[in-house]
Design a protein around this motif. Sequence first.
Motif, PDB file in Angstrom:
ATOM      1  N   LEU A 102       0.867  -1.217  -0.069  1.00 26.75           N
ATOM      2  CA  LEU A 102       0.066  -0.129   0.007  1.00 26.75           C
ATOM      3  C   LEU A 102       1.023   1.133   0.086  1.00 26.75           C
ATOM      4  CD1 LEU A 102      -2.735  -1.254   2.432  1.00 26.75           C
ATOM      5  CD2 LEU A 102      -3.021  -1.003   0.084  1.00 26.75           C
ATOM      6  N   TYR A 103       1.935   1.141   0.592  1.00 30.35           N
ATOM      7  CA  TYR A 103       2.973   2.336   0.635  1.00 30.35           C
ATOM      8  C   TYR A 103       4.290   1.968   0.278  1.00 30.35           C
ATOM      9  CZ  TYR A 103      -1.034   4.092   3.336  1.00 30.35           C
ATOM     10  OH  TYR A 103      -2.078   4.661   3.711  1.00 30.35           O
ATOM     11  N   PRO A 104       4.649   1.878  -1.179  1.00 29.63           N
ATOM     12  CA  PRO A 104       5.696   1.553  -1.699  1.00 29.63           C
ATOM     13  C   PRO A 104       6.790   2.582  -1.588  1.00 29.63           C
ATOM     14  CG  PRO A 104       4.602   1.914  -3.414  1.00 29.63           C
ATOM     15  CD  PRO A 104       3.440   1.885  -2.202  1.00 29.63           C
ATOM     16  N   ASP A 105       8.212   2.174  -1.458  1.00 32.09           N
ATOM     17  CA  ASP A 105       9.175   2.942  -1.124  1.00 32.09           C
ATOM     18  C   ASP A 105       9.309   4.235  -2.194  1.00 32.09           C
ATOM     19  OD1 ASP A 105      10.236   1.311   1.128  1.00 32.09           O
ATOM     20  OD2 ASP A 105      11.438   0.173  -0.347  1.00 32.09           O
ATOM     21  N   GLN A 106       8.993   3.809  -3.452  1.00 24.06           N
ATOM     22  CA  GLN A 106       8.678   4.883  -4.329  1.00 24.06           C
ATOM     23  C   GLN A 106       7.361   5.305  -4.232  1.00 24.06           C
ATOM     24  OE1 GLN A 106       9.920   3.056  -8.282  1.00 24.06           O
ATOM     25  NE2 GLN A 106      11.979   3.236  -7.803  1.00 24.06           N
ATOM     26  N   PRO A 107       7.059   6.738  -4.381  1.00 26.29           N
ATOM     27  CA  PRO A 107       5.902   7.298  -4.342  1.00 26.29           C
ATOM     28  C   PRO A 107       4.863   6.374  -5.430  1.00 26.29           C
ATOM     29  CG  PRO A 107       7.403   9.068  -4.416  1.00 26.29           C
ATOM     30  CD  PRO A 107       8.367   7.764  -4.470  1.00 26.29           C
ATOM     31  N   ALA A 108       3.768   6.269  -4.865  1.00 22.55           N
ATOM     32  CA  ALA A 108       2.820   5.505  -5.868  1.00 22.55           C
ATOM     33  C   ALA A 108       2.062   6.703  -6.406  1.00 22.55           C
ATOM     34  CB  ALA A 108       1.559   4.647  -4.905  1.00 22.55           C
ATOM     35  N   GLN A 109       1.483   6.353  -7.715  1.00 25.06           N
ATOM     36  CA  GLN A 109       0.691   7.456  -8.325  1.00 25.06           C
ATOM     37  C   GLN A 109      -0.618   7.202  -8.251  1.00 25.06           C
ATOM     38  OE1 GLN A 109       2.120   6.800 -12.263  1.00 25.06           O
ATOM     39  NE2 GLN A 109       4.188   7.833 -12.040  1.00 25.06           N
ATOM     40  N   ALA A 110      -1.061   6.005  -7.936  1.00 25.58           N
ATOM     41  CA  ALA A 110      -2.404   5.658  -7.860  1.00 25.58           C
ATOM     42  C   ALA A 110      -2.698   6.293  -6.373  1.00 25.58           C
ATOM     43  CB  ALA A 110      -2.724   4.243  -8.065  1.00 25.58           C
ATOM     44  N   ASN A 111      -4.137   6.451  -6.410  1.00 25.96           N
ATOM     45  CA  ASN A 111      -4.692   6.712  -4.922  1.00 25.96           C
ATOM     46  C   ASN A 111      -4.635   5.489  -4.088  1.00 25.96           C
ATOM     47  OD1 ASN A 111      -7.396   6.986  -3.120  1.00 25.96           O
ATOM     48  ND2 ASN A 111      -6.752   9.114  -3.892  1.00 25.96           N
ATOM     49  N   LEU A 112      -4.530   5.610  -2.578  1.00 22.88           N
ATOM     50  CA  LEU A 112      -4.561   4.618  -1.761  1.00 22.88           C
ATOM     51  C   LEU A 112      -5.795   3.586  -2.203  1.00 22.88           C
ATOM     52  CD1 LEU A 112      -3.574   3.043   0.601  1.00 22.88           C
ATOM     53  CD2 LEU A 112      -4.796   4.853   2.153  1.00 22.88           C
ATOM     54  N   VAL A 113      -6.990   4.180  -2.201  1.00 21.74           N
ATOM     55  CA  VAL A 113      -8.183   3.759  -2.449  1.00 21.74           C
ATOM     56  C   VAL A 113      -8.125   2.491  -3.623  1.00 21.74           C
ATOM     57  CG1 VAL A 113     -10.630   3.578  -3.088  1.00 21.74           C
ATOM     58  CG2 VAL A 113      -9.661   5.223  -1.268  1.00 21.74           C
ATOM     59  N   ASP A 114      -7.472   3.235  -4.627  1.00 16.13           N
ATOM     60  CA  ASP A 114      -7.220   2.366  -5.746  1.00 16.13           C
ATOM     61  C   ASP A 114      -6.294   1.062  -5.679  1.00 16.13           C
ATOM     62  OD1 ASP A 114      -8.878   3.760  -7.345  1.00 16.13           O
ATOM     63  OD2 ASP A 114      -7.196   5.236  -7.871  1.00 16.13           O
ATOM     64  N   ARG A 115      -5.238   1.334  -4.929  1.00 17.99           N
ATOM     65  CA  ARG A 115      -4.180   0.448  -4.457  1.00 17.99           C
ATOM     66  C   ARG A 115      -4.907  -0.672  -3.438  1.00 17.99           C
ATOM     67  NH1 ARG A 115      -1.234   5.274  -3.351  1.00 17.99           N
ATOM     68  NH2 ARG A 115      -1.004   4.956  -1.126  1.00 17.99           N
ATOM     69  N   ILE A 116      -5.875  -0.094  -2.615  1.00 13.52           N
ATOM     70  CA  ILE A 116      -6.444  -1.111  -1.839  1.00 13.52           C
ATOM     71  C   ILE A 116      -7.287  -2.150  -2.701  1.00 13.52           C
ATOM     72  CG2 ILE A 116      -8.194  -1.457  -0.028  1.00 13.52           C
ATOM     73  CD1 ILE A 116      -7.310   1.324   1.284  1.00 13.52           C
ATOM     74  N   VAL A 117      -8.209  -1.577  -3.505  1.00 11.16           N
ATOM     75  CA  VAL A 117      -8.934  -2.441  -4.518  1.00 11.16           C
ATOM     76  C   VAL A 117      -8.364  -3.349  -5.414  1.00 11.16           C
ATOM     77  CG1 VAL A 117     -10.845  -2.265  -6.188  1.00 11.16           C
ATOM     78  CG2 VAL A 117     -11.137  -0.567  -4.374  1.00 11.16           C
ATOM     79  N   SER A 118      -7.144  -2.956  -5.683  1.00 11.26           N
ATOM     80  CA  SER A 118      -6.444  -3.608  -6.743  1.00 11.26           C
ATOM     81  C   SER A 118      -5.726  -4.789  -6.162  1.00 11.26           C
ATOM     82  CB  SER A 118      -5.403  -2.703  -7.237  1.00 11.26           C
ATOM     83  OG  SER A 118      -4.658  -3.519  -8.149  1.00 11.26           O
ATOM     84  N   LEU A 119      -5.088  -4.521  -4.704  1.00 14.10           N
ATOM     85  CA  LEU A 119      -4.666  -5.615  -4.059  1.00 14.10           C
ATOM     86  C   LEU A 119      -5.689  -6.546  -3.621  1.00 14.10           C
ATOM     87  CD1 LEU A 119      -2.046  -3.827  -1.653  1.00 14.10           C
ATOM     88  CD2 LEU A 119      -1.524  -5.515  -3.478  1.00 14.10           C
ATOM     89  N   GLN A 120      -6.826  -6.119  -3.430  1.00 16.05           N
ATOM     90  CA  GLN A 120      -7.819  -7.056  -2.705  1.00 16.05           C
ATOM     91  C   GLN A 120      -8.370  -7.929  -3.948  1.00 16.05           C
ATOM     92  OE1 GLN A 120     -10.295  -4.232  -0.797  1.00 16.05           O
ATOM     93  NE2 GLN A 120      -9.374  -4.643   1.235  1.00 16.05           N
ATOM     94  N   ARG A 121      -8.306  -7.173  -5.244  1.00 17.07           N
ATOM     95  CA  ARG A 121      -8.862  -8.180  -6.296  1.00 17.07           C
ATOM     96  C   ARG A 121      -8.044  -9.046  -6.695  1.00 17.07           C
ATOM     97  NH1 ARG A 121     -13.864  -8.557  -7.700  1.00 17.07           N
ATOM     98  NH2 ARG A 121     -14.091  -7.258  -9.560  1.00 17.07           N
ATOM     99  N   GLY A 122      -6.831  -9.133  -6.493  1.00 19.79           N
ATOM    100  CA  GLY A 122      -5.695  -9.950  -6.792  1.00 19.79           C
ATOM    101  C   GLY A 122      -5.299  -9.707  -8.122  1.00 19.79           C
TER     102      GLY A 122
END
Length: 122
Positions: A102-122
């Motif tokens: 959710l919080y990679p070393d390099q700044p993520a461009q995607a919003n946290l919500v998008d990262r959450i949904v993407s991880l949960q969808r696999g």
Amino acid sequence: MFATRIAATAALTLLVAAPALAYDSHDFTTTASTAGTTAYIVGEHNKDDFEAAHDFAHNQQFALQREAAAGGGEHVAALAELLGTDDDRAFGRWMQSHYGALYPDQPAQANLVDRIVSLQRG
């Protein structure tokens, strides 16, 4: 609205219980926004709630990051509510266990919500 909340809660509960999958941080960053939005809307969620969750995650990013590391807090609970889950403690533990993605070393461009949904969808 009530039916949407129930569907969102059920979907998020199932997704929170899903095991973590390996990911490529570069691929993840570039696709999370599109995947997150699509998955959320296809899951018959309220687009206004999704936009509110995006705004909240953007405006409260530092508090959410701190609380995700700790495994919960009032901001994580509020985000869980916006995403339609009733078990904010489980959501906080999920965020803590997936903190690196959710919080990679390099700044993520995607919003946290998008990262959450993407991880949960696999």
